[in-house]
Design a protein around this motif. Sequence first.
Motif, PDB file in Angstrom:
ATOM      1  N   ARG A 122     -32.804 -27.367 -66.107  1.00  0.00           N
ATOM      2  CA  ARG A 122     -31.750 -26.747 -65.307  1.00  0.00           C
ATOM      3  C   ARG A 122     -32.000 -25.259 -65.061  1.00  0.00           C
ATOM      4  N   LYS A 123     -32.741 -24.635 -65.925  1.00  0.00           N
ATOM      5  CA  LYS A 123     -32.941 -23.180 -65.825  1.00  0.00           C
ATOM      6  C   LYS A 123     -34.399 -22.864 -65.483  1.00  0.00           C
ATOM      7  N   ARG A 124     -34.577 -21.779 -64.752  1.00  0.00           N
ATOM      8  CA  ARG A 124     -35.922 -21.276 -64.508  1.00  0.00           C
ATOM      9  C   ARG A 124     -36.454 -20.591 -65.750  1.00  0.00           C
ATOM     10  N   SER A 125     -37.754 -20.429 -65.794  1.00  0.00           N
ATOM     11  CA  SER A 125     -38.365 -19.784 -66.952  1.00  0.00           C
ATOM     12  C   SER A 125     -37.853 -18.351 -67.092  1.00  0.00           C
ATOM     13  N   THR A 126     -37.578 -17.959 -68.317  1.00  0.00           N
ATOM     14  CA  THR A 126     -37.086 -16.596 -68.557  1.00  0.00           C
ATOM     15  C   THR A 126     -38.179 -15.562 -68.317  1.00  0.00           C
ATOM     16  N   SER A 127     -39.436 -15.983 -68.336  1.00  0.00           N
ATOM     17  CA  SER A 127     -40.528 -15.018 -68.160  1.00  0.00           C
ATOM     18  C   SER A 127     -40.576 -14.449 -66.745  1.00  0.00           C
ATOM     19  N   VAL A 128     -40.036 -15.171 -65.743  1.00  0.00           N
ATOM     20  CA  VAL A 128     -40.069 -14.657 -64.367  1.00  0.00           C
ATOM     21  C   VAL A 128     -38.926 -13.700 -64.084  1.00  0.00           C
ATOM     22  N   LYS A 129     -37.977 -13.581 -65.028  1.00  0.00           N
ATOM     23  CA  LYS A 129     -36.856 -12.631 -64.919  1.00  0.00           C
ATOM     24  C   LYS A 129     -36.102 -12.809 -63.596  1.00  0.00           C
ATOM     25  N   SER A 130     -35.799 -14.053 -63.276  1.00  0.00           N
ATOM     26  CA  SER A 130     -35.130 -14.344 -62.013  1.00  0.00           C
ATOM     27  C   SER A 130     -33.663 -13.941 -62.054  1.00  0.00           C
ATOM     28  N   PRO A 131     -33.138 -13.337 -60.966  1.00  0.00           N
ATOM     29  CA  PRO A 131     -31.698 -13.027 -60.931  1.00  0.00           C
ATOM     30  C   PRO A 131     -30.839 -14.278 -60.776  1.00  0.00           C
ATOM     31  N   ASN A 132     -31.450 -15.393 -60.421  1.00  0.00           N
ATOM     32  CA  ASN A 132     -30.734 -16.656 -60.289  1.00  0.00           C
ATOM     33  C   ASN A 132     -31.411 -17.687 -61.191  1.00  0.00           C
ATOM     34  N   ILE A 174     -59.669 -15.062 -80.647  1.00  0.00           N
ATOM     35  CA  ILE A 174     -59.203 -15.526 -79.328  1.00  0.00           C
ATOM     36  C   ILE A 174     -57.676 -15.449 -79.245  1.00  0.00           C
ATOM     37  N   VAL A 175     -57.005 -15.891 -80.330  1.00  0.00           N
ATOM     38  CA  VAL A 175     -55.533 -15.860 -80.323  1.00  0.00           C
ATOM     39  C   VAL A 175     -55.029 -14.425 -80.238  1.00  0.00           C
ATOM     40  N   ILE A 176     -55.649 -13.520 -81.012  1.00  0.00           N
ATOM     41  CA  ILE A 176     -55.231 -12.113 -80.975  1.00  0.00           C
ATOM     42  C   ILE A 176     -55.475 -11.525 -79.583  1.00  0.00           C
ATOM     43  N   HIS A 177     -56.615 -11.870 -78.997  1.00  0.00           N
ATOM     44  CA  HIS A 177     -56.920 -11.357 -77.648  1.00  0.00           C
ATOM     45  C   HIS A 177     -55.905 -11.871 -76.620  1.00  0.00           C
ATOM     46  N   LEU A 178     -55.569 -13.157 -76.706  1.00  0.00           N
ATOM     47  CA  LEU A 178     -54.587 -13.716 -75.767  1.00  0.00           C
ATOM     48  C   LEU A 178     -53.224 -13.056 -75.953  1.00  0.00           C
ATOM     49  N   SER A 179     -52.895 -12.725 -77.190  1.00  0.00           N
ATOM     50  CA  SER A 179     -51.593 -12.103 -77.457  1.00  0.00           C
ATOM     51  C   SER A 179     -51.480 -10.729 -76.808  1.00  0.00           C
ATOM     52  N   GLY A 180     -52.601 -10.072 -76.599  1.00  0.00           N
ATOM     53  CA  GLY A 180     -52.564  -8.732 -76.016  1.00  0.00           C
ATOM     54  C   GLY A 180     -52.595  -8.718 -74.503  1.00  0.00           C
ATOM     55  N   LEU A 181     -52.770  -9.885 -73.880  1.00  0.00           N
ATOM     56  CA  LEU A 181     -52.842  -9.933 -72.411  1.00  0.00           C
ATOM     57  C   LEU A 181     -51.441 -10.010 -71.804  1.00  0.00           C
ATOM     58  N   SER A 182     -51.341  -9.549 -70.573  1.00  0.00           N
ATOM     59  CA  SER A 182     -50.071  -9.639 -69.838  1.00  0.00           C
ATOM     60  C   SER A 182     -50.372  -9.708 -68.351  1.00  0.00           C
ATOM     61  N   ASN A 183     -49.392 -10.164 -67.613  1.00  0.00           N
ATOM     62  CA  ASN A 183     -49.514 -10.265 -66.158  1.00  0.00           C
ATOM     63  C   ASN A 183     -48.229  -9.768 -65.541  1.00  0.00           C
ATOM     64  N   THR A 191     -48.137 -15.034 -64.339  1.00  0.00           N
ATOM     65  CA  THR A 191     -48.798 -16.247 -64.825  1.00  0.00           C
ATOM     66  C   THR A 191     -48.947 -16.181 -66.336  1.00  0.00           C
ATOM     67  N   ASN A 192     -48.765 -17.319 -66.993  1.00  0.00           N
ATOM     68  CA  ASN A 192     -49.062 -17.374 -68.424  1.00  0.00           C
ATOM     69  C   ASN A 192     -50.212 -18.348 -68.674  1.00  0.00           C
ATOM     70  N   PHE A 193     -50.713 -18.303 -69.896  1.00  0.00           N
ATOM     71  CA  PHE A 193     -51.902 -19.081 -70.264  1.00  0.00           C
ATOM     72  C   PHE A 193     -51.690 -20.575 -70.079  1.00  0.00           C
ATOM     73  N   PHE A 194     -50.502 -21.062 -70.355  1.00  0.00           N
ATOM     74  CA  PHE A 194     -50.260 -22.501 -70.367  1.00  0.00           C
ATOM     75  C   PHE A 194     -50.135 -23.101 -68.966  1.00  0.00           C
ATOM     76  N   GLU A 195     -49.886 -22.248 -67.954  1.00  0.00           N
ATOM     77  CA  GLU A 195     -49.810 -22.760 -66.583  1.00  0.00           C
ATOM     78  C   GLU A 195     -51.133 -23.350 -66.104  1.00  0.00           C
ATOM     79  N   PHE A 196     -52.229 -22.874 -66.664  1.00  0.00           N
ATOM     80  CA  PHE A 196     -53.534 -23.367 -66.240  1.00  0.00           C
ATOM     81  C   PHE A 196     -53.775 -24.815 -66.669  1.00  0.00           C
ATOM     82  N   PHE A 197     -52.888 -25.366 -67.499  1.00  0.00           N
ATOM     83  CA  PHE A 197     -53.054 -26.739 -67.976  1.00  0.00           C
ATOM     84  C   PHE A 197     -52.061 -27.699 -67.322  1.00  0.00           C
ATOM     85  N   LEU A 253     -44.507 -18.881 -75.859  1.00  0.00           N
ATOM     86  CA  LEU A 253     -44.823 -19.019 -77.281  1.00  0.00           C
ATOM     87  C   LEU A 253     -44.697 -17.680 -77.979  1.00  0.00           C
ATOM     88  N   ALA A 254     -45.124 -16.615 -77.330  1.00  0.00           N
ATOM     89  CA  ALA A 254     -44.992 -15.265 -77.880  1.00  0.00           C
ATOM     90  C   ALA A 254     -44.706 -14.323 -76.719  1.00  0.00           C
TER      91      ALA A 254
END
Length: 489
Positions: free
Chosen positions: A471-481, A432-441, A262-268, A450-451
């Motif tokens: 046409r493409k899935r998000s690169t963040s999910v690292k999908s094989p397809n 807040i921006v620095i804190h968000l930059s250090g989070l991961s899922n 999940t990324n931060f922007f999905e919550f919106f 964004l970063a």
Amino acid sequence: MIKKLLLRKEQQHELQQGDSAPSPPTLAHVLQEFEQCSDLKHRFFPDIHIDVLYFDHMVSGEDVGREILQPLRSLSVQEVSAYMRRSPFKRIDEAKRLIKGILDGQTALFWKDQAYLADTNGPQFRSVQQSETETVITGPHDSFIENIQTNLSLIRSRIKSSHLKVIPCEVGEITKTTVYILFIQDIANRELVHKLVRRIESVEMDGLTDTNMLIQYIDEHPNSVFPQFLTTERPDAAVSRLLSGRIVGIVDGSPSAFSAPTNFFEFFSSPDDYYQRWMLGTALRFLRFLAFIITVTFTAFYVSVTTYHYEMIPAALLTNLAESRYRVPFPPIYEALLMEITIELLREAGARLPTKIGQTIGIVGGIVIGQAAVQAGLTSNVLIIAVASSAIASFVIPSYVMSASIRLIRFGLIVLAGMWGNMGLMFGVAYIVIHLSGLSNLGVSYLSPLAPMNVSDWKDVFIRAPYWLMRKRSTSVKSPNPTRNRMKQ
């Protein structure tokens, strides 16, 4: 600490002993396990020497009566052996497995030295209804309930594919709560799936009753105020995330599912975005990001300007503001904190009361108390507008968990603005921006795309692009397809 280590070693030793030599299922052993469980039903048929055990509130009374109790009343001793070879009965050779079956709503039968289980599960659950926390105008209106099998069927009915895989897990030493991890083969990244399963299996807790408990255990940054797993009560939203290459988890007894990464922007984002024209969906997303900025900074900016930066206020408005604050004896920071706390009290009271009474409390608090506070000189008219605007903007954010987190951040920014003005406000926003930059899922950046920057993923993050363009899935999910859709020639 030493006692805990010794206790853990003792438990491991007992578990190893249990694994190496499973005890056979006997009636005496099962009755001893369920000693003082008055809700356990024990039926004995003396003519054929059969004992039946079950929890009547966990089974279907109709199935137990039709398939088990009625036939047993008319059986003779010679017919029992053939009766036990029928398909509903499954012979069990391990006591632990038999006890778990009874707890899962199955019926146990003991005949001679043999034990059997029959699937008669049928506890009562509420029917599938509309979600109260994620309402939409267009699109499906059904939502998950507290039964994991029903929730799984709601997803299966939308994804009619054998590629939808389900990995079962069990969490809770006492509750033994079932957790299903769902993903679509060849679309989801298997490494991320294994990482999530390992993390869930490593959880040691006495009981699990809801999805929001589990995700706090598997958070990579448990001390952060921001939620790191997106939860939803909507089956269509869960299916959408599965199709996008993400992993979905459902917990027995919980009406919510979680997804990862999940990324931060999905919550919106909201399911409404995908059921309307793309330009309208894009406009709504911009509106939500604007609401996020308003709810975080508007009240803090009021405190900063009225305390240190009067030169930023237009001259015409400054006169009205001065008249409004003329009778208020408190500095703006105390005035703002007083009203924000009042709003939070009203919101919490409205959430805990029945719907009709909660609406009344909201009206009474918003109009009567606000007007009375101004007349009593406790606050100014302009601050009431700022606090009300911030509160309304927080309701625009679709995720309740993210909305609650943002409300907490707002208090910190108000304090910083009251201490150092605009510099304090900027310092808080930068933190807040620095804190968000250090989070991961699951190892994926919380601020992606964004970063790290990936402009191609912005089509389904900051805007809701036309379907033919996504046409493409998000690169963040690292999908094989990575291909999501394409038009046939």
